[in-house]
Enzyme design. Structure first.
Site, PDB file in Angstrom:
ATOM      1  CD  GLN A 144      21.505   4.884  -0.184  1.00 48.13           C
ATOM      2  OE1 GLN A 144      22.043   3.936  -1.006  1.00 48.13           O
ATOM      3  NE2 GLN A 144      22.515   5.050   0.801  1.00 48.13           N
ATOM      4  CB  CYS A 150      24.019   1.359   0.331  1.00 48.58           C
ATOM      5  SG  CYS A 150      25.538   1.354   1.417  1.00 48.58           S
ATOM      6  CG  HIS A 287      27.500   2.774  -2.427  1.00 51.98           C
ATOM      7  ND1 HIS A 287      26.428   3.225  -1.584  1.00 51.98           N
ATOM      8  CD2 HIS A 287      27.117   2.717  -3.631  1.00 51.98           C
ATOM      9  CE1 HIS A 287      25.374   3.083  -2.448  1.00 51.98           C
ATOM     10  NE2 HIS A 287      25.637   2.832  -3.695  1.00 51.98           N
ATOM     11  CG  ASN A 304      23.535   3.354  -6.647  1.00 48.85           C
ATOM     12  OD1 ASN A 304      23.409   2.982  -5.469  1.00 48.85           O
ATOM     13  ND2 ASN A 304      24.310   4.436  -7.072  1.00 48.85           N
TER      14      ASN A 304
END
Ligand SMILES: *[C@@H]1O[C@H](CO)[C@@H](O)[C@H](O)[C@H]1NC(C)=O
Ligand SMILES: *[C@@H]1O[C@H](CO)[C@@H](O)[C@H](O)[C@H]1NC(C)=O
Ligand SMILES: *[C@@H]1O[C@H](CO)[C@@H](O)[C@H](O)[C@H]1NC(C)=O
Ligand SMILES: *[C@@H]1O[C@H](CO)[C@@H](O)[C@H](O)[C@H]1NC(C)=O
Length: 335
Positions: A144, A150, A287, A304
């Site tokens: 990102q 995110c 997040h 992630n």
């Protein structure tokens, strides 16, 4: 930003002066900074960044030499950032998430039938472990950059995996389309690089369609929305919030990956192992990631969006139950 750096310098000073900076540390810094191609504004910033780096190096050594720790930490792209900068640039603004999660429960559910019963009927027994990566249902790990986007990666990942499960095609979807178009002007209370809510992305995609990453590449800053019409690609039809127990998340994961919100305040240095480093008494959901499974010990496996060099090739294993708040606000596409 300058004020932030200055303040941080003042606060760090006593610690820095107390540190002995030896050749070994300097060599470690030089190696790291050439690997991550660091360019600083001036000598002052460079010194400041070095101080942060040295402290993180020290913390890393202490953490990794304690055999009680179940996970290790390493040096990565965040190793010269203060906690404040990491929180500001990479994570979502905490008040925003608080605000979003309050108003989000209606938005997060969009279905006509009882989704739990539906999921139950689709997976009557829970697998001892599940990992959607091994089924080819998860796209590559993305990055990102310095933008709190995110939420768009979590949502794109959710739609990519559902599209694979339903249509047998693994296609990268456009996070940039979500960042540019899931905006106030289109009726979504979302703040671009300051944070957003995956459920809004799914709602948006159900109306407009989400195009491919190839068509609408990621640039990491918010631009003008560049799609028209309502036929732009994949459209989810039905989605719901996953109830907040371990068993419900496991059940959901037997059906497909799940978009999850977490507290990632302490995730910056994670290298490998079972992460349990969140302050469980003070969980702030800041997040969004994608849960792609769990192992036989009930550790959660999450994808992630901090690039493939972070963590276990871009992934993290989280200790069982509500570690880092992983059970709190999750969504899944069901049709
Ligand atoms: C590891 O855990 C044990 C038992 O809780 C404790 O006695 C010991 O001091 C810990 N070791 C370190 C290095 O923290
Ligand atoms: C918008 O998309 C079109 C085609 O998809 C492309 O040609 C154009 O360059 C894009 N404009 C911007 C500002 O990105
Ligand atoms: C889980 O959800 C229930 C309502 O569905 C709520 O009452 C409870 O406070 C939640 N628990 C946590 C830990 O979020
Ligand atoms: C956490 O998970 C483990 C393994 O699933 C379970 O045995 C334990 O009871 C759970 N603890 C809590 C506090 O929920």
């Amino acid at each position: 930003m300058n004020r932030l750096i200055l303040l941080s310098i003042i606060m760090l000073m006593p610690l820095c002066l107390a540190q002995d900076i030896n050749v070994e540390k300097l060599l470690a810094y030089n190696k790291w900074s050439s690997q991550y191609q660091r360019v600083y504004l001036n000598e002052h910033e460079k010194l400041f960044r070095q101080m942060i780096f040295f402290e993180k190096l020290q913390k890393m050594k202490e953490h990794n030499s304690n055999p009680n720790n179940t996970y290790s930490i390493h040096l990565n792209q965040f190793s010269d950032m203060t906690k404040e900068e990491f929180t500001q640039k990479i994570l979502m603004k905490q008040d925003l998430v608080g605000h979003l999660t309050k108003g989000a429960s209606q938005e997060a559910t969009h279905n006509d039938v009882n989704s739990e019963a539906q999921l139950n009927s689709k997976s009557p027994t829970l697998a001892a472990s599940i990992d959607w990566r091994t089924k080819g249902a998860v796209t590559s790990v993305k990055n990102q950059g310095n933008c709190g986007s995110c939420w768009s990666f979590s949502a794109a990942g959710l739609m990519e995996s559902f599209n694979f499960i339903k249509n047998k095609a693994l296609v990268d979807f456009s996070e940039q389309q979500l960042l540019d178009c899931v905006i106030a002007a289109n009726g979504y209370n979302i703040h671009g690089c300051d944070g957003g809510w995956p459920a809004y992305c799914v709602d948006y995609a159900s109306k407009v369609g989400i195009t491919t990453l190839k068509n609408y590449p990621y640039v990491g800053v918010q631009n003008k929305c560049n799609v028209t019409g309502t036929n732009n690609g994949f459209k989810p039809k039905q989605w719901n919030q996953v109830p907040n127990t371990s068993n419900d998340l496991k059940m959901a994961l037997n059906f497909s990956p799940v978009s999850v919100l977490v507290d990632a305040n302490n995730w910056d240095g994670y290298q490998s192992g079972i992460f349990n480093g969140c302050d469980q008494s003070l969980i702030i959901l800041n997040h969004a990631v994608l849960a792609v499974g769990y192992d036989k010990q009930d550790n959660w496996i999450v994808k992630n969006s901090w690039g493939p060099y972070w963590g276990e090739n871009g992934y993290m294993r989280l200790a069982p139950n509500n570690t880092c708040g992983i059970l709190k606000y999750n969504i899944q596409i069901t049709a």
